[in-house]
Design an enzyme around this catalytic site. Sequence first.
Site, mmCIF file in Angstrom:
data_model
loop_
_atom_site.group_PDB
_atom_site.id
_atom_site.type_symbol
_atom_site.label_atom_id
_atom_site.label_comp_id
_atom_site.label_asym_id
_atom_site.label_seq_id
_atom_site.Cartn_x
_atom_site.Cartn_y
_atom_site.Cartn_z
ATOM 1 C CG ASP A 1 -17.724 0.546 -13.513
ATOM 2 O OD1 ASP A 1 -17.347 0.201 -14.657
ATOM 3 O OD2 ASP A 1 -17.047 0.362 -12.485
ATOM 4 C CB CYS B 1 -17.350 -3.095 -13.153
ATOM 5 S SG CYS B 1 -16.734 -4.557 -12.286
ATOM 6 C CB THR C 1 -12.191 -6.862 -12.274
ATOM 7 O OG1 THR C 1 -13.159 -6.474 -11.276
ATOM 8 C CG2 THR C 1 -10.888 -6.105 -12.063
ATOM 9 C CG HIS D 1 -23.561 -27.461 -15.104
ATOM 10 N ND1 HIS D 1 -22.454 -28.158 -14.693
ATOM 11 C CD2 HIS D 1 -23.977 -28.071 -16.255
ATOM 12 C CE1 HIS D 1 -22.190 -29.150 -15.541
ATOM 13 N NE2 HIS D 1 -23.098 -29.111 -16.500
ATOM 14 N NE ARG E 1 -10.336 -0.200 -15.756
ATOM 15 C CZ ARG E 1 -10.566 0.515 -14.650
ATOM 16 N NH1 ARG E 1 -10.390 -0.028 -13.459
ATOM 17 N NH2 ARG E 1 -10.973 1.768 -14.741
ATOM 18 C CG HIS F 1 -27.150 -29.292 -13.566
ATOM 19 N ND1 HIS F 1 -25.896 -29.483 -13.033
ATOM 20 C CD2 HIS F 1 -27.141 -29.910 -14.777
ATOM 21 C CE1 HIS F 1 -25.152 -30.170 -13.889
ATOM 22 N NE2 HIS F 1 -25.880 -30.442 -14.952
HETATM 23 C C1 RB5 Z 1 -13.379 1.150 -11.148
HETATM 24 O O1 RB5 Z 1 -12.137 1.759 -11.145
HETATM 25 C C2 RB5 Z 1 -13.237 -0.320 -10.773
HETATM 26 O O2 RB5 Z 1 -12.916 -0.435 -9.429
HETATM 27 C C3 RB5 Z 1 -14.506 -1.074 -11.086
HETATM 28 O O3 RB5 Z 1 -14.813 -0.909 -12.427
HETATM 29 C C4 RB5 Z 1 -14.479 -2.574 -10.863
HETATM 30 O O4 RB5 Z 1 -13.385 -3.155 -11.514
HETATM 31 C C5 RB5 Z 1 -14.635 -3.034 -9.487
HETATM 32 O O5 RB5 Z 1 -14.710 -4.237 -9.210
#
Ligand code: RB5
Length: 150
Positions: free
Chosen positions: A8, A64, A66, A97, A108, A132
């Site tokens: 994203d 994304c 996180t 596994h 991030r 497994h």
């Molecule tokens: C986008 O701001 C953020 O919410 C997305 O990239 C992600 O971290 C969601 O899980």
Amino acid sequence: MKIAIGCDHAGYDLKQEIIANLQAENYTLVDCGTFSCNAVDYPDIAAEVASVVLEQKIPGIIICGTGVGISIAANKIRGIRAALCDNCYTARMSREHNDANVIALGARVIGPGLAVEVIKTFLSTSFAAGRHLGRVEKICQLESASYKEE
Ligand code: RB5
């Protein structure tokens, strides 16, 4: 080796760095977007990457902010086992596994240098099968049972 990749907006810069690094090592990347920092919804990208992974039987990389949202979304798709990894040990275990076919990263959370190492570990590790295998088969059974209930 051919790999599907998608992100994203939060993962766009990291995706570009990963593509450049992996292409320099002769990997072929199927870029499923997004193609700018403009906001998009991570479930749409998870779906795009998942369809390439399943159709072409190749590994996938999803990113994304996180790694959480896009991995949850990808894991809703039958046949996808997405592992959110921020270290090489988890990346290796997710292949040995769990026979993960997609790696998820949080742009991030992890820097580009470590991200590339984690991905390379994921791509170079095989499923160990053995004890497994039955556990991964049970994951598939859970998936089939939940689709039948619909
Ligand atoms: C986008 O701001 C953020 O919410 C997305 O990239 C992600 O971290 C969601 O899980």
